[in-house]
Structure formats: structure tokens, C-alpha cells
Design an enzyme around this catalytic site. Structure first.
Site, PDB file in Angstrom:
ATOM      1  N   ASP A 191       0.543  -1.301   0.212  1.00 45.88           N
ATOM      2  CA  ASP A 191       0.324   0.289   0.146  1.00 45.88           C
ATOM      3  C   ASP A 191       0.874   0.926  -0.112  1.00 45.88           C
ATOM      4  O   ASP A 191       1.989   1.549   0.650  1.00 45.88           O
ATOM      5  CB  ASP A 191      -1.300  -0.104   0.858  1.00 45.88           C
ATOM      6  CG  ASP A 191      -0.117   0.451   2.353  1.00 45.88           C
ATOM      7  OD1 ASP A 191       0.866  -0.916   2.392  1.00 45.88           O
ATOM      8  OD2 ASP A 191      -0.510   0.900   3.106  1.00 45.88           O
TER       9      ASP A 191
ATOM     10  N   GLU B 295       0.044  -1.088   5.137  1.00 39.87           N
ATOM     11  CA  GLU B 295       1.011  -0.735   6.539  1.00 39.87           C
ATOM     12  C   GLU B 295       1.210   0.636   6.673  1.00 39.87           C
ATOM     13  O   GLU B 295       1.508   1.319   7.700  1.00 39.87           O
ATOM     14  CB  GLU B 295       2.548  -1.234   5.720  1.00 39.87           C
ATOM     15  CG  GLU B 295       3.793  -0.596   6.745  1.00 39.87           C
ATOM     16  CD  GLU B 295       4.314   0.684   7.079  1.00 39.87           C
ATOM     17  OE1 GLU B 295       5.257   1.031   7.135  1.00 39.87           O
ATOM     18  OE2 GLU B 295       3.886   1.588   6.082  1.00 39.87           O
TER      19      GLU B 295
END
EC number: 3.4.11.4
Length: 415
Positions: free
Chosen positions: A86, A181
């Protein structure tokens, strides 16, 4: 040691990955927070299979895991390499258009899609060490995504190198690419037992040579101020406005210390992140950070004392005070496993890269994983200006990270 004829694949992979939007969503309650992340995860499954990795799978939460089996007949601890798919929601990651500025010769870098976005040499001292390098940026209308698609590309290329060079001895290697994350949830569904590594490294750092074994310790604090609401036309002597209590409390916070804007290096901070509410109840949320976990208690006691003073200024009001533990400095765990850092430093020294031991003024998935039983420092991936339009990374640093991962795997087998 490294095969001079090897054709690196990391840069090509990276340029492909950044074009896939994977922005995580901090408001979402699903996991992953945005299903767009799974598009890249599915691609990574296919690429890991293509290079010859084994046990390749993506689980129901979007974690991609794979194995490179050991090629030695002695007992070597299984090690892991981890990166996240991400990108930060702080800046758009949609329709990223990477630009390669070949043979950088110094000075500012103007981003062609938005010339008002400039990577200024005097604000980016690392650029002075990149003369002659090929620097990748976005066009200036989005972030780039080096955080952490560079880490993914580097790990896959390193595995590709090891598979193509079986003469390099290594133990069992596990890789994992995680979602979310950037919104602090990257380890929420991580199965340490299933991963099966004894030690791991996140490839998510910045400057070439960085070895990060220390993070902030972190708590959140939620303070709810309770007032008394009365129709404002008839409120004299009766209303106790919770918004004003919260404002009085916030005004008592230190002005010249203990805030992100007044601290650096190893200084901790007390940071209000949101104020919401009305006359009846107003909620103030904080994040509290320090490298010394014991100091968190001091900061929290200070906040409680200030809340008590604010309430005393408004007789009849009250407050609730909640502390939520977030994560602890991973150094406390990694100090018990000194070889994890030592081998990383040795890998850099073998490659002629100066190790840079640094402490992270933040947290990493490695901090949480270390306390979940998987000691995990953070190593450089090469990117700079994370979460910004001016994010950049050098081709040469991407390839240096690939060499570091390969060398590190070899050192674990030797030791």
C-alpha cells in the site's frame, strides 16, 4: 561476488508496480482497507511463481507469502524479507506517471507534470551523493510509490538472483508482502507461525546504508471533557461548555517543547491529532512518542494534570482519561538478538556501502513484529521524501538494495 553480467529486474518491476493504485484508507474498517491493493498482490503472486519461488499464496487478508528453500545441508535459521504493497493516503497514488531523470548532474529537479513541484537540492542533501545516478520521480501530480514498492521489487529481484545463481549458499528464505502498513494495520492479521521465519527484515528504509533497529515507543491518549448543555437563550449560570474546557486544556500544553514542531533526533513529543465534540462532550485525541518507554508515563501524567486543572477552572465539569498502548521500541527486543543487526552491517561492509545506524522517529511493522516474536529491523530501500509529491529514488540505490539482500542471505548461511 555479484555477477556483473546479471540483468537486474527490480527497476522494471518497480516502474510497473507504481502504476497500480494501492492507496490504503485510514477511515475503512475492512481488511485490507481498500481492495485496490489486491490487484498488485495478485500480480506479485504470479511473478513469484514465474521466478521459481515455492509455496506461493495470497491469503484471505491479502498477505502474499512465498518460500525459497534452503540449498545447504546444515541447520540455518529461516530468515524473512518483508515489504508492503500500500501507499500513503496523504498524497494521491492514482495514475502515477514515473519519470527517469538520467545522469543527474546536480541542482533542483523540476517535475514535468506540475512545475511548481520541485525537488530542491538545498533541501535534499542526499542528492549530492547521486551525481551521475538515474533518478526516478513521479511527474509531480502524484506520489511515486517508492514507499514501499521499491522494497517489493528489490526482494523479488534478489530472490530471482539467488534462484539463477544456485552456487550462492543460503538457508530457507521466506518473503511476505503486506497490506495496510501506511495506516498502521500492516501486522494486524500477520501470522508469525505460518510465516515460519526466525528473524526477518523489512526493506522499507530510506537512504542507502540505513540500518534501523530502534523506533519510538508509542501510546495514544483519549481525553473526554464533559460539560453541561442548556438552551443558549437561558444558559446564564447553568451552561458548562465542554468545547471551552478542551480549549483551555489545549492552551496549557507546552508551547516551546514536547511537540513535533519543536523536537528532533531523540526528543519525544505529545501531539494532539483531533478535537471533536459539542457543548456536552468534547474529545481530544493525542499520540505520545518517545524512544524511552518510561517517559510515556511522564507525558501521560502531565496531560492528566493539565486536564484536572482545566476541569477545575469550570466547576461542575469532569473528564475521562484513556491510554491505549500502540507499540514499543523494537530495540528492546533486537538487543537480545545482536546478530540480526550485525549481519546486516556486515552485508553492507562487504558491498562497500557505509552503514548508517539510525533511529526511526515513528514506527514500523518491524516494531510490532518484533514484539510478536519475529525480531525485525528495517533496512534501506532507497526512497526519499516518502508520502510527498517530491518522492524520489535512484536506480543505482534500487540495485544496491538487491545486492544487500542477496549478500545478507549468504552471510546467514555462512554463519
Amino acid at each position: 561476488m555479484f555477477d556483473e553480467n546479471y540483468k537486474f529486474t527490480a527497476v522494471d518491476r518497480f516502474l510497473k508496480y507504481v502504476k497500480i493504485e494501492t492507496t490504503s484508507d485510514e477511515e475503512s474498517t475492512t481488511f485490507p482497507s481498500d481492495p485496490k491493493q489486491l490487484e498488485l498482490s495478485k500480480l506479485l503472486v504470479e511473478e513469484l511463481k514465474e521466478i521459481g519461488m515455492q509455496d506461493v499464496e495470497m491469503d484471505e487478508y491479502g498477505y502474499v507469502m512465498a518460500t525459497l528453500p534452503s540449498n545447504v545441508d546444515k541447520d540455518v535459521p529461516a530468515i524473512g524479507f518483508i515489504a508492503h504493497v500500500d501507499t500513503s493516503p496523504a498524497v494521491s497514488g492514482k495514475d502515477v506517471k514515473p519519470v527517469i531523470h538520467k545522469n543527474y548532474q546536480g541542482g533542483d529537479i523540476v517535475l514535468p507534470g506540475d512545475p511548481s513541484k520541485i525537488i530542491k537540492a538545498d533541501e535534499n542533501p542526499e542528492l549530492k551523493d547521486m551525481i551521475g545516478f538515474d533518478i526516478i520521480t513521479s511527474d509531480g501530480t502524484t506520489l511515486l510509490g517508492a514507499d514501499d514498492k521499491a522494497g517489493i521489487a528489490e526482494i523479488i529481484d534478489a530472490m530471482n538472483y539467488l534462484i539463477q545463481h544456485p552456487e550462492i549458499k543460503h538457508g530457507k528464505i521466506r518473503v511476505c508482502f503486506t497490506p495496510d502498513e501506511e495506516v498502521g494495520r500492516g501486522t494486524e492479521k500477520f501470522d508469525v507461525i505460518k510465516f515460519g521465519a526466525k528473524y526477518a527484515y523489512t526493506i522499507d528504509g530510506s537512504t542507502r546504508g540505513e540500518v534501523e533497529i530502534e523506533t519510538f515507543s508509542a501510546d495514544a491518549v483519549v481525553i473526554k471533557f464533559h460539560g453541561k448543555n442548556v438552551h443558549p437563550g437561558y444558559a446564564k449560570g447553568k451552561m458548562i461548555n465542554a468545547i471551552k474546557i478542551a480549549a483551555n486544556f489545549i492552551d496549557m500544553l507546552p508551547k516551546d517543547r514536547l511537540s513535533p514542531e519543536t523536537t528532533e533526533k531523540r526528543e519525544g513529543y505529545v501531539h494532539p491529532t483531533s478535537v471533536t465534540g459539542n457543548e456536552t462532550e468534547t474529545v481530544v485525541k493525542f499520540i505520545i512518542r518517545d524512544f524511552d518507554a518510561d517517559k510515556l508515563k511522564e507525558y501521560e501524567s502531565m496531560l492528566k494534570e493539565l486536564a484536572e486543572k482545566a476541569v477545575a477552572n469550570y466547576p461542575g465539569s469532569s473528564f475521562d482519561f484513556e491510554v491505549i498502548e500502540q507499540y514499543r521500541n523494537m530495540k528492546y527486543v533486537l538487543d537480545q538478538h545482536p546478530q540480526v543487526e550485525a549481519y546486516a552491517i556486515e552485508a553492507l561492509n562487504r558491498l562497500g556501502i557505509k552503514p548508517i545506524k539510525s533511529a526511526i522517529r515513528g514506527g514500523t511493522d518491524g516494531a510490532r513484529l518484533s514484539y510478536m516474536g519475529l525480531p525485525t529491523p528495517n533496512l534501506f530501500a532507497g526512497g526519499h521524501n516518502f508520502h510527498a509529491y517530491t518522492e524520489y529514488i535512484a536506480v543505482q540505490d534500487i540495485e544496491a538494495a538487491v545486492k544487500m539482500i542477496v549478500t545478507l542471505a549468504q552471510i546467514w548461511a555462512e554463519k
